[in-house]
Design a protein around this motif. Structure first.
Motif, PDB file in Angstrom:
ATOM      1  N   LYS A  65     -46.202  10.820   7.248  1.00 37.43           N
ATOM      2  CA  LYS A  65     -45.546  10.076   6.173  1.00 37.43           C
ATOM      3  C   LYS A  65     -44.107   9.726   6.540  1.00 37.43           C
ATOM      4  O   LYS A  65     -43.646   8.623   6.244  1.00 37.43           O
ATOM      5  N   VAL A  66     -43.409  10.655   7.179  1.00 37.69           N
ATOM      6  CA  VAL A  66     -42.017  10.409   7.565  1.00 37.69           C
ATOM      7  C   VAL A  66     -41.935   9.286   8.590  1.00 37.69           C
ATOM      8  O   VAL A  66     -41.111   8.372   8.462  1.00 37.69           O
ATOM      9  N   ARG A 115     -44.124   6.884   9.157  1.00 43.00           N
ATOM     10  CA  ARG A 115     -44.498   5.613   8.528  1.00 43.00           C
ATOM     11  C   ARG A 115     -43.371   5.072   7.655  1.00 43.00           C
ATOM     12  O   ARG A 115     -43.148   3.866   7.591  1.00 43.00           O
ATOM     13  N   TRP A 116     -42.648   5.963   6.985  1.00 46.15           N
ATOM     14  CA  TRP A 116     -41.552   5.510   6.133  1.00 46.15           C
ATOM     15  C   TRP A 116     -40.439   4.906   6.990  1.00 46.15           C
ATOM     16  O   TRP A 116     -39.908   3.855   6.671  1.00 46.15           O
ATOM     17  N   GLN A 172     -39.035   0.903   7.210  1.00 46.63           N
ATOM     18  CA  GLN A 172     -37.680   0.536   6.826  1.00 46.63           C
ATOM     19  C   GLN A 172     -37.000  -0.421   7.801  1.00 46.63           C
ATOM     20  O   GLN A 172     -36.059  -1.110   7.444  1.00 46.63           O
TER      21      GLN A 172
END
Length: 73
Positions: free
Chosen positions: A62-63, A65-66, A70
């Motif tokens: 998740k980190v 992909r975030w 961005q």
């Protein structure tokens, strides 16, 4: 190759390593919560603890992909 953003990957990599350490802790919590849930199925809090641990295990992905999301192309 529209979603290939190497800069976002490189910037997010140190945070993903930190999240990986937390996911290892989550794996330990998940194992303990699963064992306790099997021993005492009447306690619903152990299943909630196991769900929290699973979300900790998924955190590095998740980190990354975030961070990748961005960075604009």
């Amino acid at each position: 190759m529209d979603d290939c953003r190497p800069l976002g990957f490189l910037i997010g990599l140190p945070f993903a390593v930190l999240a990986l350490a937390l996911s290892l802790l989550g794996a330990v919590i998940w194992i303990i919560g699963s064992i306790l849930s099997c021993l005492c199925p009447c306690c619903i809090c152990f299943s909630g603890l196991a769900n929290l641990a699973v979300s900790l295990i998924k955190m590095p992905v998740k980190v990354l992909r975030w961070f990748i999301g961005q960075i604009p192309c």
